[in-house]
Design an enzyme around this catalytic site. Structure first.
Site, PDB file in Angstrom:
ATOM      1  N   GLY A  11     111.111  66.271  52.446  1.00 57.37           N
ATOM      2  CA  GLY A  11     111.391  64.845  53.176  1.00 57.37           C
ATOM      3  C   GLY A  11     110.280  64.040  53.217  1.00 57.37           C
ATOM      4  O   GLY A  11     109.123  64.632  52.864  1.00 57.37           O
ATOM      5  N   ASP A  37     118.469  76.032  53.642  1.00 60.82           N
ATOM      6  CA  ASP A  37     119.334  75.187  54.266  1.00 60.82           C
ATOM      7  C   ASP A  37     119.605  75.385  55.757  1.00 60.82           C
ATOM      8  O   ASP A  37     120.111  76.616  56.048  1.00 60.82           O
ATOM      9  CB  ASP A  37     120.908  75.267  53.632  1.00 60.82           C
ATOM     10  CG  ASP A  37     122.007  74.531  54.100  1.00 60.82           C
ATOM     11  OD1 ASP A  37     121.884  73.986  55.402  1.00 60.82           O
ATOM     12  OD2 ASP A  37     123.100  74.456  53.374  1.00 60.82           O
ATOM     13  N   TYR A 126     124.717  58.963  64.569  1.00 57.05           N
ATOM     14  CA  TYR A 126     123.514  59.531  63.969  1.00 57.05           C
ATOM     15  C   TYR A 126     122.786  59.916  65.369  1.00 57.05           C
ATOM     16  O   TYR A 126     121.960  61.155  65.604  1.00 57.05           O
ATOM     17  CB  TYR A 126     122.475  58.858  63.257  1.00 57.05           C
ATOM     18  CG  TYR A 126     121.155  59.105  63.096  1.00 57.05           C
ATOM     19  CD1 TYR A 126     120.791  60.063  62.152  1.00 57.05           C
ATOM     20  CD2 TYR A 126     120.187  58.171  63.724  1.00 57.05           C
ATOM     21  CE1 TYR A 126     119.340  60.498  62.028  1.00 57.05           C
ATOM     22  CE2 TYR A 126     118.944  58.669  63.376  1.00 57.05           C
ATOM     23  CZ  TYR A 126     118.468  59.703  62.766  1.00 57.05           C
ATOM     24  OH  TYR A 126     117.183  60.125  62.456  1.00 57.05           O
ATOM     25  N   LYS A 130     121.574  63.598  66.614  1.00 62.34           N
ATOM     26  CA  LYS A 130     120.246  63.991  66.875  1.00 62.34           C
ATOM     27  C   LYS A 130     119.787  64.308  68.355  1.00 62.34           C
ATOM     28  O   LYS A 130     119.090  65.263  68.651  1.00 62.34           O
ATOM     29  CB  LYS A 130     119.257  62.818  66.487  1.00 62.34           C
ATOM     30  CG  LYS A 130     119.187  62.571  64.954  1.00 62.34           C
ATOM     31  CD  LYS A 130     118.396  63.514  64.278  1.00 62.34           C
ATOM     32  CE  LYS A 130     116.941  63.676  64.688  1.00 62.34           C
ATOM     33  NZ  LYS A 130     116.110  64.829  63.613  1.00 62.34           N
ATOM     34  N   TRP A 152     110.910  54.328  63.138  1.00 62.39           N
ATOM     35  CA  TRP A 152     110.535  53.382  62.106  1.00 62.39           C
ATOM     36  C   TRP A 152     109.437  53.918  61.029  1.00 62.39           C
ATOM     37  O   TRP A 152     108.208  53.291  61.039  1.00 62.39           O
ATOM     38  CB  TRP A 152     110.031  52.133  62.869  1.00 62.39           C
ATOM     39  CG  TRP A 152     111.007  51.191  63.559  1.00 62.39           C
ATOM     40  CD1 TRP A 152     111.902  51.507  64.192  1.00 62.39           C
ATOM     41  CD2 TRP A 152     110.665  49.510  63.589  1.00 62.39           C
ATOM     42  NE1 TRP A 152     112.687  50.596  64.681  1.00 62.39           N
ATOM     43  CE2 TRP A 152     111.833  49.477  64.488  1.00 62.39           C
ATOM     44  CE3 TRP A 152     109.788  49.001  63.407  1.00 62.39           C
ATOM     45  CZ2 TRP A 152     112.239  47.887  64.898  1.00 62.39           C
ATOM     46  CZ3 TRP A 152     110.015  47.282  63.735  1.00 62.39           C
ATOM     47  CH2 TRP A 152     111.194  47.091  64.388  1.00 62.39           C
TER      48      TRP A 152
HETATM   49  N1  LIG Z   1     112.723  57.700  58.754  1.00 62.62           N
HETATM   50  C1  LIG Z   1     112.499  57.331  59.920  1.00 62.62           C
HETATM   51  O1  LIG Z   1     112.567  56.010  60.045  1.00 62.62           O
HETATM   52  C2  LIG Z   1     112.767  58.260  61.074  1.00 62.62           C
HETATM   53  C3  LIG Z   1     112.879  57.628  62.311  1.00 62.62           C
HETATM   54  C4  LIG Z   1     113.188  58.398  63.604  1.00 62.62           C
HETATM   55  C5  LIG Z   1     113.267  59.842  63.343  1.00 62.62           C
HETATM   56  N2  LIG Z   1     113.083  60.410  62.039  1.00 62.62           N
HETATM   57  C6  LIG Z   1     113.340  61.790  61.955  1.00 62.62           C
HETATM   58  O2  LIG Z   1     112.012  62.333  61.439  1.00 62.62           O
HETATM   59  C7  LIG Z   1     112.443  63.503  60.578  1.00 62.62           C
HETATM   60  C8  LIG Z   1     112.181  63.438  59.229  1.00 62.62           C
HETATM   61  O3  LIG Z   1     112.727  62.267  58.631  1.00 62.62           O
HETATM   62  P1  LIG Z   1     112.405  61.720  57.232  1.00 62.62           P
HETATM   63  O4  LIG Z   1     112.081  60.541  57.524  1.00 62.62           O
HETATM   64  O5  LIG Z   1     111.276  62.582  56.468  1.00 62.62           O
HETATM   65  O6  LIG Z   1     113.629  61.951  56.506  1.00 62.62           O
HETATM   66  P2  LIG Z   1     114.103  62.355  54.984  1.00 62.62           P
HETATM   67  O7  LIG Z   1     113.074  61.954  54.062  1.00 62.62           O
HETATM   68  O8  LIG Z   1     115.386  62.033  54.705  1.00 62.62           O
HETATM   69  O9  LIG Z   1     113.912  64.090  55.138  1.00 62.62           O
HETATM   70  C9  LIG Z   1     114.901  64.827  55.531  1.00 62.62           C
HETATM   71  C10 LIG Z   1     114.599  65.887  54.820  1.00 62.62           C
HETATM   72  O10 LIG Z   1     115.684  66.926  55.361  1.00 62.62           O
HETATM   73  C11 LIG Z   1     116.478  67.794  54.371  1.00 62.62           C
HETATM   74  N3  LIG Z   1     117.935  68.068  54.534  1.00 62.62           N
HETATM   75  C12 LIG Z   1     118.974  67.748  54.823  1.00 62.62           C
HETATM   76  N4  LIG Z   1     120.021  68.505  55.056  1.00 62.62           N
HETATM   77  C13 LIG Z   1     119.103  69.703  55.070  1.00 62.62           C
HETATM   78  C14 LIG Z   1     119.729  70.950  55.120  1.00 62.62           C
HETATM   79  N5  LIG Z   1     121.060  71.317  55.620  1.00 62.62           N
HETATM   80  N6  LIG Z   1     118.937  71.949  55.399  1.00 62.62           N
HETATM   81  C15 LIG Z   1     117.446  71.780  55.289  1.00 62.62           C
HETATM   82  N7  LIG Z   1     117.172  70.540  54.680  1.00 62.62           N
HETATM   83  C16 LIG Z   1     117.964  69.543  54.790  1.00 62.62           C
HETATM   84  C17 LIG Z   1     116.557  66.337  53.144  1.00 62.62           C
HETATM   85  O11 LIG Z   1     117.075  67.134  51.953  1.00 62.62           O
HETATM   86  P3  LIG Z   1     117.859  66.069  50.867  1.00 62.62           P
HETATM   87  O12 LIG Z   1     116.783  64.774  50.641  1.00 62.62           O
HETATM   88  O13 LIG Z   1     117.834  66.882  49.763  1.00 62.62           O
HETATM   89  O14 LIG Z   1     119.209  65.816  51.428  1.00 62.62           O
HETATM   90  C18 LIG Z   1     115.213  65.786  53.334  1.00 62.62           C
HETATM   91  O15 LIG Z   1     114.154  66.407  52.495  1.00 62.62           O
HETATM   92  C19 LIG Z   1     114.209  63.505  60.976  1.00 62.62           C
HETATM   93  O16 LIG Z   1     114.246  64.502  61.910  1.00 62.62           O
HETATM   94  C20 LIG Z   1     114.446  62.266  61.136  1.00 62.62           C
HETATM   95  O17 LIG Z   1     115.720  62.264  61.996  1.00 62.62           O
HETATM   96  C21 LIG Z   1     113.065  59.655  60.837  1.00 62.62           C
END
Ligand SMILES: NC(=O)c1ccc[n+]([C@@H]2O[C@H](COP(=O)([O-])OP(=O)(O)OC[C@H]3O[C@@H](n4cnc5c(N)ncnc54)[C@H](OP(=O)(O)O)[C@@H]3O)[C@@H](O)[C@H]2O)c1
Length: 289
Positions: A11, A37, A126, A130, A152
């Site tokens: 991710g 997974d 969501y 979380k 963000w």
């Molecule tokens: N992006 C934001 O603005 C934001 C804000 C606040 C908090 N966060 C938190 O930051 C963290 C990282 O987010 P990110 O922005 O890097 O999101 P991301 O790019 O969507 O990364 C999440 C990763 O988790 C993988 N995933 C989904 N289901 C899974 C499973 N069952 N087993 C293993 N891997 C799985 C996804 O794979 P696939 O792509 O193949 O589904 C993806 O590679 C998360 O905890 C998110 O809640 C993000």
């Protein structure tokens, strides 16, 4: 040097975290969804037994905020049960866990930055899923579990608001952006650095906030992106959340406080503007500019 395992390593945050650990010469195994997974309890236990990490970082998550409204059980499986599976495996092995969470655990109707120990009150599916993950980690790992909330996010390796604005600046004469949601735009590389600093600090376990300091709106962020592109920021026009109805309501106020950083002796992330300027060469290159 410690041994690290990063779940969700494919991710946006996971990729930058693995790279940050590699830059420091740490022994890190990044496991993308295809490798592990997190909803598969036995596979999670097996991975922790196999790699024997000192620290596991969980960047895996269901991050499709709107889709979660209609698929809360599926989102809960990843964000709640997945986090619990990892926490249980860490509890059995003695590994520390840094679990990444979100501002969406709060209601978003505050006026002052949310403190780490403020009462959560998620308003979206969501956010509820979380929060379930956070609770599992804190319950199973009272002495070795960290919950790191961020918000963000933008970075080089994933769809995000900054990348969208860079694209739209090249496609449209004007862009309407909401000016009534407040938050802290945060670079994934800064969060990666905070996670590493925290895990290496010996600081008290529990909840920390890894967001940029200061605050702005999506409108303010979009204008700054246009400035960095050398484009006229007046091409960004303010609008209200009401004109962008989405399945999951967006928080009006999502600013997180960093009160636990001082006792932990970890400087909080810089203000969002200098952080964006630092990130800019990387973001521009990722967008092919
Ligand atoms: N992006 C934001 O603005 C934001 C804000 C606040 C908090 N966060 C938190 O930051 C963290 C990282 O987010 P990110 O922005 O890097 O999101 P991301 O790019 O969507 O990364 C999440 C990763 O988790 C993988 N995933 C989904 N289901 C899974 C499973 N069952 N087993 C293993 N891997 C799985 C996804 O794979 P696939 O792509 O193949 O589904 C993806 O590679 C998360 O905890 C998110 O809640 C993000």
């Amino acid at each position: 040097m410690s041994t690290w395992v990063v779940a969700g390593a494919g991710g946006m945050l996971g990729r930058d975290l693995v790279a940050a650990l590699q830059r420091r010469g740490e022994d890190v195994t990044g496991l993308a969804r295809g490798d592990l997974d997190v909803t598969d309890e036995a596979a999670v236990r097996g991975a922790v037994q196999r790699y024997r990490p000192a620290v596991v970082v969980n960047c895996a998550a269901w991050t499709a905020v709107d889709d979660a409204e209609a698929h809360e059980e599926d989102a809960l499986l990843v964000n709640g049960q997945g986090a619990e599976n990892i926490a249980a495996a860490c509890a059995a092995s003695g590994a520390a866990l840094v679990h990444v969470s979100t501002d969406y655990v709060f209601g978003g109707d505050g006026r002052l930055p949310y403190a780490e120990d403020d009462r959560p009150g998620p308003r979206t599916a969501y956010g509820r899923t979380k929060l379930a993950g956070e609770q599992a980690v804190l319950r199973l790992l009272p002495g070795t579990g960290y919950v790191v909330r961020t918000a963000w996010l933008y970075g080089a390796h994933g769809p995000n608001f900054v990348a969208t604005m860079i694209r739209l600046a090249g496609e449209r004469p004007t862009v309407d952006v909401v000016a009534d949601q407040h938050g802290q735009p945060t670079w994934t590389v800064d969060v990666a650095d905070q996670i590493i600093a925290l895990a290496q600090s010996g600081a008290g376990t529990g909840i920390y906030h890894a967001t940029s300091s200061g605050e702005t709106t999506w409108f303010g962020l979009a204008q700054e992106v246009f400035r960095l592109l050398g484009a006229d920021p007046a091409r960004v026009r303010p609008t209200t959340s009401g004109s962008y109805q989405r399945p999951a309501p967006r928080p009006a106020y999502s600013v997180l406080g960093h009160g636990r950083h001082e006792p932990a002796r970890i400087p909080p992330i810089a203000d969002w503007q200098p952080a964006l300027h630092r990130a800019w060469p990387v973001l521009a290159a990722a967008a092919g500019r």
